[in-house]
Scaffold this motif. Structure first.
Motif, mmCIF file in Angstrom:
data_model
loop_
_atom_site.group_PDB
_atom_site.id
_atom_site.type_symbol
_atom_site.label_atom_id
_atom_site.label_comp_id
_atom_site.label_asym_id
_atom_site.label_seq_id
_atom_site.Cartn_x
_atom_site.Cartn_y
_atom_site.Cartn_z
ATOM 1 N N VAL A 83 -46.736 86.782 -0.550
ATOM 2 C CA VAL A 83 -46.786 86.885 -2.012
ATOM 3 C C VAL A 83 -46.621 88.346 -2.386
ATOM 4 N N LEU A 84 -45.713 88.591 -3.329
ATOM 5 C CA LEU A 84 -45.505 89.939 -3.845
ATOM 6 C C LEU A 84 -46.340 90.113 -5.111
ATOM 7 N N ILE A 85 -47.275 91.088 -5.087
ATOM 8 C CA ILE A 85 -48.158 91.347 -6.231
ATOM 9 C C ILE A 85 -47.717 92.636 -6.892
ATOM 10 N N ALA A 86 -47.331 92.493 -8.203
ATOM 11 C CA ALA A 86 -46.869 93.660 -8.965
ATOM 12 C C ALA A 86 -47.816 93.888 -10.147
ATOM 13 N N GLU A 87 -48.150 95.121 -10.432
ATOM 14 C CA GLU A 87 -49.038 95.493 -11.541
ATOM 15 C C GLU A 87 -48.246 96.322 -12.543
ATOM 16 N N PHE A 88 -48.244 95.848 -13.821
ATOM 17 C CA PHE A 88 -47.508 96.512 -14.892
ATOM 18 C C PHE A 88 -48.498 97.059 -15.911
ATOM 19 N N HIS A 89 -48.258 98.245 -16.400
ATOM 20 C CA HIS A 89 -49.062 98.868 -17.450
ATOM 21 C C HIS A 89 -48.195 98.990 -18.704
ATOM 22 N N GLY A 90 -48.882 98.710 -19.878
ATOM 23 C CA GLY A 90 -48.131 98.814 -21.120
ATOM 24 C C GLY A 90 -49.058 98.865 -22.326
ATOM 25 N N GLU A 91 -48.538 98.833 -23.533
ATOM 26 C CA GLU A 91 -49.283 98.821 -24.794
ATOM 27 C C GLU A 91 -48.681 97.771 -25.707
ATOM 28 N N ARG A 92 -49.578 97.058 -26.442
ATOM 29 C CA ARG A 92 -49.109 96.076 -27.416
ATOM 30 C C ARG A 92 -49.821 96.316 -28.739
ATOM 31 N N PRO A 93 -49.233 95.912 -29.840
ATOM 32 C CA PRO A 93 -49.857 96.155 -31.147
ATOM 33 C C PRO A 93 -51.142 95.336 -31.302
ATOM 34 N N ARG A 94 -52.173 95.969 -31.890
ATOM 35 C CA ARG A 94 -53.415 95.259 -32.177
ATOM 36 C C ARG A 94 -53.210 94.335 -33.376
ATOM 37 N N PRO A 95 -53.872 93.183 -33.402
ATOM 38 C CA PRO A 95 -53.652 92.234 -34.499
ATOM 39 C C PRO A 95 -54.277 92.725 -35.802
ATOM 40 N N VAL A 96 -53.831 92.175 -36.892
ATOM 41 C CA VAL A 96 -54.410 92.392 -38.224
ATOM 42 C C VAL A 96 -55.052 91.072 -38.650
ATOM 43 N N VAL A 97 -56.330 91.112 -38.967
ATOM 44 C CA VAL A 97 -57.066 89.903 -39.360
ATOM 45 C C VAL A 97 -57.090 89.806 -40.882
ATOM 46 N N LEU A 98 -56.744 88.644 -41.398
ATOM 47 C CA LEU A 98 -56.769 88.379 -42.842
ATOM 48 C C LEU A 98 -57.868 87.352 -43.114
ATOM 49 N N LEU A 99 -58.900 87.775 -43.861
ATOM 50 C CA LEU A 99 -60.010 86.892 -44.226
ATOM 51 C C LEU A 99 -59.884 86.508 -45.696
ATOM 52 N N ILE A 100 -59.917 85.197 -45.977
ATOM 53 C CA ILE A 100 -59.762 84.694 -47.342
ATOM 54 C C ILE A 100 -61.032 83.953 -47.738
#
Length: 823
Positions: A83-100
């Motif tokens: 099994v080939l195990i690969a580790e990736f590092h990155g950044e993703r946008p944080r969500p915006v919560v809308l409360l009604i």
């Protein structure tokens, strides 16, 4: 690009880079064992090929051995599951919560009075461009009244979210993945059918957003709400501080008008009968009008209080302030005039906004004649010495006195002032008519009996008193140590009194200091206006329980009675003594009342109301006796005794708390009604169009209490109501008007949007508060934020290429063996 990616062995997720890769073996055989097996089989293969009898060159033998070894090695590799195990590092946008906010408070329609508020409605509905300034009020003239009709807060939210020019949802999605929730008592997904709109937990919902997010906190929380919060354990400021600590700013759109609020008259206290003396030249005594009111949502401005009695008007300006128990006292002298009803109106309104107002109307009786009281006492005991001047000073009362053992010269002196004290030399033979010495020929309205021996009244006098009460006169009996009520056990008066009693003897010398006790108000006593010492129920309870008994004060003497008569009601009871010996027996009554025929009777088993003067002066004693005099004497003075009496059980009706009303019903002969039930109609006075206006109510008779009835009131809708008992089978028509109040903090309470609270919470969290004119900047104000993440990929190195390699090795060895003439 990494060579593993070029070989398509791994595929990097979006916005990530490969940081590390390693090979892992997860088969049945460990790597070392596979290596040993490979080494052993390799030696065996070489050995076998060397012993082949065929004529083969050394190179061909090595090639064949190599192919066989490679094939075995491939099988061992496959069995070891690489099994080939690969580790990736990155950044993703944080969500915006809308409360009604989707609770009942969002159904409120704010009154949009100012041009700025009406412009905000136009902006939300997309009737004006977003760059319209609030100062451009002239642009409202281009819109119709229907377009500017006051929307509900929920309608404003829907208009904002569906506004194509604003495009709020899409703009928020550009700042991060949008997560949308509704909230009431807790968070719900959009479209959830399990909402509880009767409660709002805004602060707790914000905390839930932070908790459920775990380590992946949102970039921001956008809240669309009016700021109502009546179910959270946290305060909104505490929730904002939690958001600040988590670096999650709040961006709050305040829905509704912050200028809205409630201005409501809770109660108006004034005499039901006002006495004016048309013949007197001097001005009449002033009357007090006590207005209890509440104000929510208005922290500045001026409140106008207007009262009108007939043609007489009075106004007062009051600085607006928030409060649930505000009180204003107005004093004025009523104009002289003819007897009869006069309309009374009290109006409360904002000076800057006449549409925010409340009004109470009622009718009061104006009388030129006064309540005529005959006070009969044996000796001038201390209660008499304090009560006589109170009656003389009360301009509603015309009092006459008879002291059985008083100085005869008191009756010989006739004062020139007809309102001054007038003493009789005997109990009137023709009672209830006044003696011939009295200038007024009308009968007495109220008789106060002190510690009087029966001999002073005579058998005919006692029977006359019984008849007087039965025909509508009032009777107040003040117990004493010598005669009252001990000497009346077997007389007709015993039937009139509301208590059952037996003969009791007390020491003649009662100067020894006894232990003071504090009497207890009964449930009926708390509701009774006759013994109320203050206008508000809370103030009244505090006076009875604490204030008038300070410094160890209390009553020291009481007449022990055996209990109440079946139709009687106890208003005040002894704190320790009971009617029987059992713990469940009712407390012994000290003050009790009942109706006997048309008249009402009060029994006071104590004679020490004068003790209140030590701490409060004449104020409470005067109020106490004044209320008894008017309640017992007025019906006779006005010439009628009501056969139907209706009142709320707890004095006020609260929304969401089912209540009870009690009724005392008499037939045409003034005998207690015996029907098992009576029908009534409950009418809502301020129903909206299309709502149900009337509903039937059934009054049920109370067992063992003749003429007493009870009915349950739903109290499920706020507003003004009138309970009507219609005329039927000798029952006279009557009605009871009352208002169902919203409790403080109720979801549907009419209050403005909590702008200050929401603004402070947004600023504390590091965010911002918005009104309609600012919403175009909301999405742009949210800084895009990213969240670092690590993603692992595991790829099993079994592929079609491996299988082809396996087949290729087998085939190559087979072909080579065929060409070498090997089997």
């Amino acid at each position: 690009m990494h060579w593993l990616q070029r070989l398509n062995l791994i595929e990097a997720p979006e916005n990530t880079v490969l940081r590390s890769a390693e090979l892992s073996w997860r088969g049945l055989l460990p790597v070392w064992l596979s290596a040993l097996l490979l080494l052993g089989t390799a030696v065996g293969v070489v050995y076998l090929y060397r012993r082949e009898n065929a004529r083969l060159s050394a190179s061909r033998r090595l090639l064949l051995a190599g192919l066989r070894i490679a094939l075995i090695a491939l099988v061992l590799v496959l069995l070891s599951r690489p099994v080939l195990i690969a580790e990736f590092h990155g950044e993703r946008p944080r969500p915006v919560v809308l409360l009604i906010d989707d609770t009942d408070s969002m159904k409120q329609r704010d009154r949009r009075i100012s041009d700025a508020d009406r412009l905000r409605v136009a902006l939300a509905k997309g009737l004006l461009p977003w760059n319209t300034a609030l100062s451009e009020a002239d642009r409202l003239s281009t819109l119709s009244p229907d377009q500017l009709a006051n929307p509900t807060r929920a309608e404003l939210v829907r208009a904002i979210l569906s506004n194509n020019d604003l495009n709020l949802r899409s703009s928020l999605s550009d700042r991060g993945p949008l997560q949308e929730f509704q909230f009431d008592r807790k968070l719900h997904g959009v479209g959830d059918s399990t909402l509880d709109p009767s409660h709002t937990a805004l602060a707790d919902s914000l905390r839930e957003v932070l908790v459920r997010s775990g380590g992946e906190l949102p970039a921001a929380v956008v809240v669309l709400t009016d700021g109502r919060d009546n179910a959270s354990k946290l305060t909104l400021l505490e929730a904002a501080e939690m958001c600040r600590d988590k670096d999650v700013p709040l961006f709050v759109y305040g829905v509704g008008s912050s200028n809205g609020g409630v201005l409501q008259i809770k109660d108006v206290t004034l005499p039901n009968t006002i006495f004016v003396d048309d013949k007197a030249e001097a001005a009449d005594d002033p009357i007090e009008i006590v207005v209890r009111w509440r104000c929510r949502g208005f922290k500045q401005g001026t409140v106008l209080l207007n009262v009108q009695l007939g043609e007489q008007k009075m106004s007062r300006e009051i600085a607006a302030k928030e409060g649930e128990e505000l009180r204003e006292i107005l004093t004025f002298v009523p104009h002289k005039g003819k007897e009869g009803p006069r309309d009374f109106t009290a109006t409360l309104e904002m000076k800057q906004d006449a549409t925010t107002r409340d009004q109470v109307q009622r009718s009061v009786q104006v009388k030129n004649s006064r309540v005529k009281v005959l006070y009969v006492e044996n000796l001038p005991r201390r209660e008499y010495k304090f009560l006589q001047p109170l009656l003389d000073r009360d301009r509603r009362v015309l009092a006459r006195y008879f002291l059985v053992e008083g100085d005869p010269r008191l009756a010989e002196n006739r004062p020139s002032d007809p309102a001054a004290s007038l003493f009789l030399d005997a109990f009137p033979e023709n009672f209830p008519d006044p003696s011939s010495r009295d200038a007024d020929s009308k009968p007495y309205d109220l008789l106060i009996l002190g510690d009087v021996p029966p001999s002073a009244l005579g058998p005919q006098g006692i029977k006359a008193i019984q008849k007087f009460v039965k025909e509508g006169g009032g009777l107040a009996v003040v117990a004493g140590r010598q005669h009252m009520p001990a000497d009346y056990v077997d007389t007709p008066l015993a039937e009139v009194l509301p208590v059952e009693f037996s003969r009791q003897a007390f020491p003649i010398l009662a100067e020894a200091r006894t232990q003071a006790f504090r009497p207890l108000l009964t449930y009926d006593g708390e509701q009774s206006g006759a013994i109320a010492l203050a206008d508000g129920q809370e103030d009244n309870l505090r006076l009875w329980k604490e204030d008038i008994w300070k410094d160890g004060r209390g009553f020291h003497w009481f007449y022990p009675v055996n209990g109440l008569r079946p139709a009687a009601t106890a208003l005040l009871a002894h704190p320790e003594r009971r009617n029987g010996q059992k713990p469940n027996d009712k407390p012994m009554p000290l003050i009790a009342t009942q109706y006997y025929g048309k008249g009402e009777v009060f029994f006071l088993g104590v004679d020490e109301t004068w003790r209140w003067r030590d701490s409060t002066g004449d104020r409470l004693t005067s109020r106490f006796w004044g209320q008894i005099v008017t309640q017992l004497g007025l019906p006779h003075l006005l010439g009628h005794s009501r056969r139907v009496q209706l009142e709320l059980e707890r004095g006020e009706a609260i929304l969401g708390r089912p209540g009870t009303m009690k009724a005392r019903l008499l037939d045409k002969d003034y005998e207690p009604l015996t029907r098992p039930s009576v029908r009534a109609v409950l009418v809502q006075q301020d129903t909206a169009e299309g709502q149900k206006r009337e509903q039937p109510i059934e009054l049920k008779r109370v067992k063992s209490m003749p003429g007493e009835y009870r009915a349950a009131l739903p109290n499920d809708t706020p507003g003004r109501f009138e309970l009507k008992v219609e005329e039927s089978e000798g029952l006279e028509p009557s009605s009871l008007s009352y208002r169902v109040e919203r409790p403080p903090g109720h979801e549907t309470e009419i209050v403005g949007m909590a702008e200050e609270t929401l603004r402070e919470a947004a600023q504390t969290s590091g965010g911002r508060f918005y009104r309609e004119e600012d919403l175009q900047h909301l999405a742009a104000d949210i800084p895009p934020r990213t969240l670092p993440f690590v993603q692992r990929q595991e790829k099993l190195l079994w592929s079609s290429l491996t299988m082809l390699l396996f087949v290729g090795l087998i085939t190559a060895e087979w072909v080579l063996r065929k060409f070498s003439n090997l089997s």
